[in-house]
Write a protein that holds these residues in place. Structure first.
Motif, PDB file in Angstrom:
ATOM      1  N   GLU A 119       0.815  -1.219   0.000  1.00 24.60           N
ATOM      2  CA  GLU A 119       0.000   0.000   0.000  1.00 24.60           C
ATOM      3  C   GLU A 119       0.846   1.265   0.000  1.00 24.60           C
ATOM      4  N   TYR A 120       1.937   1.268   0.784  1.00 22.53           N
ATOM      5  CA  TYR A 120       2.666   2.517   1.006  1.00 22.53           C
ATOM      6  C   TYR A 120       4.064   2.542   0.401  1.00 22.53           C
ATOM      7  N   GLY A 121       4.522   1.412  -0.161  1.00 22.72           N
ATOM      8  CA  GLY A 121       5.890   1.378  -0.633  1.00 22.72           C
ATOM      9  C   GLY A 121       6.864   1.370   0.535  1.00 22.72           C
ATOM     10  N   GLU A 122       8.124   1.545   0.245  1.00 26.54           N
ATOM     11  CA  GLU A 122       9.130   1.550   1.306  1.00 26.54           C
ATOM     12  C   GLU A 122       9.248   2.954   1.894  1.00 26.54           C
ATOM     13  N   TYR A 123       9.211   3.041   3.220  1.00 26.01           N
ATOM     14  CA  TYR A 123       9.337   4.326   3.909  1.00 26.01           C
ATOM     15  C   TYR A 123       9.926   4.075   5.299  1.00 26.01           C
ATOM     16  N   VAL A 124      10.472   5.102   5.908  1.00 27.42           N
ATOM     17  CA  VAL A 124      10.986   4.968   7.278  1.00 27.42           C
ATOM     18  C   VAL A 124       9.788   4.849   8.205  1.00 27.42           C
ATOM     19  N   ALA A 125       9.628   3.681   8.802  1.00 23.47           N
ATOM     20  CA  ALA A 125       8.458   3.395   9.630  1.00 23.47           C
ATOM     21  C   ALA A 125       8.750   3.487  11.116  1.00 23.47           C
ATOM     22  N   LEU A 126      10.009   3.204  11.512  1.00 28.50           N
ATOM     23  CA  LEU A 126      10.345   3.125  12.929  1.00 28.50           C
ATOM     24  C   LEU A 126      11.595   3.934  13.240  1.00 28.50           C
ATOM     25  N   TRP A 127      11.594   4.528  14.414  1.00 26.97           N
ATOM     26  CA  TRP A 127      12.806   5.087  14.993  1.00 26.97           C
ATOM     27  C   TRP A 127      12.989   4.448  16.361  1.00 26.97           C
ATOM     28  N   PHE A 128      14.188   3.972  16.622  1.00 29.86           N
ATOM     29  CA  PHE A 128      14.465   3.326  17.902  1.00 29.86           C
ATOM     30  C   PHE A 128      15.906   3.634  18.279  1.00 29.86           C
ATOM     31  N   ASP A 129      16.085   4.205  19.479  1.00 29.62           N
ATOM     32  CA  ASP A 129      17.404   4.697  19.877  1.00 29.62           C
ATOM     33  C   ASP A 129      17.897   5.650  18.779  1.00 29.62           C
ATOM     34  N   ASP A 130      19.072   5.362  18.205  1.00 28.87           N
ATOM     35  CA  ASP A 130      19.602   6.253  17.167  1.00 28.87           C
ATOM     36  C   ASP A 130      19.432   5.665  15.766  1.00 28.87           C
ATOM     37  N   ARG A 131      18.532   4.690  15.633  1.00 23.55           N
ATOM     38  CA  ARG A 131      18.337   4.022  14.344  1.00 23.55           C
ATOM     39  C   ARG A 131      17.009   4.412  13.717  1.00 23.55           C
ATOM     40  N   SER A 132      17.001   4.472  12.390  1.00 26.34           N
ATOM     41  CA  SER A 132      15.756   4.559  11.631  1.00 26.34           C
ATOM     42  C   SER A 132      15.640   3.281  10.806  1.00 26.34           C
ATOM     43  N   THR A 158       1.764   4.158   9.572  1.00 26.13           N
ATOM     44  CA  THR A 158       2.216   5.050  10.644  1.00 26.13           C
ATOM     45  C   THR A 158       3.741   5.079  10.752  1.00 26.13           C
ATOM     46  N   ARG A 159       4.257   6.240  11.132  1.00 27.37           N
ATOM     47  CA  ARG A 159       5.671   6.396  11.466  1.00 27.37           C
ATOM     48  C   ARG A 159       5.755   6.511  12.985  1.00 27.37           C
ATOM     49  N   ILE A 160       6.569   5.637  13.606  1.00 23.29           N
ATOM     50  CA  ILE A 160       6.532   5.491  15.062  1.00 23.29           C
ATOM     51  C   ILE A 160       7.928   5.616  15.670  1.00 23.29           C
ATOM     52  N   ARG A 161       8.046   6.413  16.710  1.00 21.15           N
ATOM     53  CA  ARG A 161       9.213   6.391  17.589  1.00 21.15           C
ATOM     54  C   ARG A 161       8.894   5.417  18.721  1.00 21.15           C
ATOM     55  N   ILE A 162       9.670   4.345  18.830  1.00 20.53           N
ATOM     56  CA  ILE A 162       9.437   3.336  19.858  1.00 20.53           C
ATOM     57  C   ILE A 162      10.283   3.647  21.085  1.00 20.53           C
ATOM     58  N   LEU A 163       9.648   3.702  22.231  1.00 17.67           N
ATOM     59  CA  LEU A 163      10.347   3.838  23.506  1.00 17.67           C
ATOM     60  C   LEU A 163      10.276   2.506  24.244  1.00 17.67           C
ATOM     61  N   ARG A 164      11.360   2.133  24.914  1.00 17.21           N
ATOM     62  CA  ARG A 164      11.349   0.879  25.669  1.00 17.21           C
ATOM     63  C   ARG A 164      10.271   0.885  26.746  1.00 17.21           C
ATOM     64  N   ALA A 165      10.083   2.031  27.363  1.00 19.79           N
ATOM     65  CA  ALA A 165       9.076   2.208  28.402  1.00 19.79           C
ATOM     66  C   ALA A 165       8.755   3.696  28.465  1.00 19.79           C
ATOM     67  N   TRP A 166       7.756   4.054  29.243  1.00 24.90           N
ATOM     68  CA  TRP A 166       7.364   5.454  29.320  1.00 24.90           C
ATOM     69  C   TRP A 166       8.484   6.313  29.885  1.00 24.90           C
TER      70      TRP A 166
END
Length: 574
Positions: free
Chosen positions: A56-69, A268-276
């Motif tokens: 549906e969306y093709g390839e895109y940056v979907a996640l950010w985690f720590d210093d990685r995309s 959706t584009r999401i920044r993932i946090l390990r915890a709040w």
């Protein structure tokens, strides 16, 4: 329909693969980026969402985690390699795999990988003790465990002597004996390309939820349940685009699983946090121009009380969805005023795959309501004799629909009590108005019976939250010689604010009758919460059980007590 246990053949690439200008050169997935057109829709594997997302969306940056995309294609590639590794270690269709990790892309990959193989995922909160996890292992007959280095020792302790646990797999370096490190295996694995074709009622997830008494119950959710839940929410959110969010909701909780799966459907584009982490949330909103948040009410309180909130540009934030517990109206209104956004609450349970009611994007908010039933869900209010009640009359909220659980594992009696004549009894007390809007007033278990009168803690809590010094509040019942049960309020004051027991009791006289004013007010540094931030009244009831029977133990001054947080879970989503 493909037979149960069959692997879906590769689809023919007859439609567009990606959006213009997008390439999938990193991943040989050209033939599997489409749903197989020969497979009936009712046999959809919930893992197919990740492939549909790429189509549906093709390839895109979907996640950010720590210093990685991480792009959506890279994440699916990682999931497929993890699936191959799990298969190599013997995971087969129907096997039950425990996943106990802090939030990370690896956790998201574990869901997709497990489902691709036709296995069952059992997400477990990292807060659980070895004793709690051991019960789950024995009850579920899990055969495999996937975890991270910091939790490995606890899981080894939990699994000692349990013959069904074949192996504990750890992603990352660890010195814990008795486990298998698999990070290098994942890196070198060939992606696993097939997609298991489940029957609609095949179990996809086993989610353990605790009540007030007894052992945790394993909620059986099928692929059909999870797919129906996503379809319902997606239909209700028709027109939502370009979602950018930050997620710290634990992926061991049904609310977090819903947000993860909806992320695939919405692109959706999401920044993932390990915890709040309140500061990290503000940083993410500013950096990524986050426009939507999914939270529990406690998180709103943390953001309102964050001393450095004015340092961050959060003007991009437009919509907040709250679940997990009723949101105090004073908190909702203040959050909207401070952050210039819309806050609405929805409602769901683990037993409904997190989906029951909510608001459409353009639908005005009704104070106190969790919205109307989602498309495809029927809801009603029943009395204690299972008779339907008229609009506005209070009773137990009940619901039915394709998202409703199959039952509780190994607990037939509990299942019969929860699902009667096809209606799921939620255990929540409330009413439905003439327009179909649902209002939750309390959990059955939280009602306080004082002198034979049923008292709702929620209306008292609303009054307490209206006091300017209050940050958090919970009202609960404890034993009392005169009334059988009486009310106690536990409160947390805002930073730098002050209040006394007498002052708060006097304040409440303007909101409720004298009979409903708490006999005691306990001032705490923090309220006990579960892993989603939901206040745990059971812990408060246990701690202060003798408060009114033991005058020497009465507390009424700030800082008198600070109960430790507990790790139990109650997974209602309103």
């Amino acid at each position: 329909m493909a037979a149960r246990g069959a692997m879906v053949p590769r689809a023919t690439a007859t439609t567009r693969r990606v959006a213009p200008g997008r390439l999938l050169s990193r991943l040989e997935v050209a033939d599997e980026c489409f749903r197989d057109t020969t497979r009936p829709a009712d046999s959809m594997n919930i893992a197919q969402l990740s492939l549909d997302n790429i189509q549906e969306y093709g390839e895109y940056v979907a996640l950010w985690f720590d210093d990685r995309s991480i792009t959506n294609v890279e994440q699916y590639h990682h999931s497929s390699k993890l699936a191959r590794m799990l298969q190599t270690h013997g995971v087969a269709p129907g096997d039950r795999v425990i996943v106990m990790m802090l939030n990370s892309p690896d956790v998201m990959a574990a869901f997709t990988a497990t489902w691709k193989l036709g296995a069952v995922i059992i997400p477990v909160t990292p807060m659980w003790t070895a004793r709690e996890v051991r019960y789950l292992m024995e009850d579920s007959h899990a055969s495999m465990v996937l975890t991270s280095p910091e939790l490995a020792a606890r899981l080894v302790e939990a699994a000692e002597g349990i013959e069904t646990i074949r192996e504990i797999l750890v992603i990352g370096p660890t010195e814990t004996p008795g486990v298998t490190e698999i990070a290098d295996e994942i890196d070198s694995a060939e992606p696993y390309t097939p997609m298991f074709a489940p029957a609609p009622d095949d179990m996809a997830m086993l989610l353990y939820t605790s009540g007030t008494t007894g052992d945790p119950k394993g909620v059986i959710l099928s692929h059909e349940n999870l797919v129906a839940s996503i379809d319902m929410v997606h239909r209700n959110l028709a027109g939502i685009k370009d979602v950018r969010t930050v997620s710290s909701l634990p992926l061991s909780h049904i609310y977090g699983v819903l947000v993860m799966n909806m992320g695939f459907r919405l692109g959706t584009r999401i920044r993932i946090l390990r915890a709040w982490d309140t500061q990290a949330v503000f940083e993410a909103i500013q950096e990524l121009q986050v426009n939507r948040l999914s939270v529990v009410p406690t998180m709103l309180t943390y953001m309102l009380n964050f001393p450095d909130r004015d340092r961050y540009d959060v003007s991009s934030l437009t919509n907040v969805g709250s679940g997990g517990a009723p949101i105090p109206e004073a908190v909702r209104v203040e959050f909207e005023r401070v952050f210039d956004c819309t806050v609405k609450q929805g409602y769901g349970l683990s037993e409904t795959a997190a989906a029951l009611s909510g608001y459409r994007p353009d639908e005005p908010y009704r104070v106190g309501s969790v919205g109307r039933p989602l498309p495809g869900i029927d809801a009603c209010v029943l009395d204690n004799e299972n008779r339907p009640l008229a609009p506005g009359e209070s009773g137990e909220i009940c619901a039915r629909g394709p998202q409703t659980m199959r039952g509780y594992l190994n607990k037939q009696q509990a299942t019969r009590e929860a699902i009667i004549d096809g209606w799921l009894h939620t255990g929540d007390i409330g009413h439905i108005d003439a327009d179909g809007y649902i209002y939750i007033t309390d959990r059955k278990k939280d009602l306080i019976i004082k002198g034979a009168e049923n008292i709702s803690p929620k209306e008292i809590e609303e009054g307490i939250y209206a006091h300017p010094a209050i940050s958090e509040a919970a009202v609960f019942g404890v034993a009392d010689e005169r009334f059988g049960e009486d009310l106690v309020a536990a409160v947390v004051l805002r930073h730098g604010a002050s209040a006394t027991e007498t002052e708060l009791q006097s304040h409440l006289s303007g909101y409720v009758t004298k009979f409903k004013i708490p006999a005691r007010v306990v001032f705490l540094d923090e309220l006990p919460k579960n892993n989603t931030g939901k206040i745990q009244k059971r812990s408060l009831r246990d701690q202060f059980a003798d408060l009114l029977r033991n005058p020497a133990g009465r507390l009424g001054e700030p800082g008198a007590s600070n109960p430790r947080q507990v790790g139990s879970s109650d997974d209602r989503q309103n």
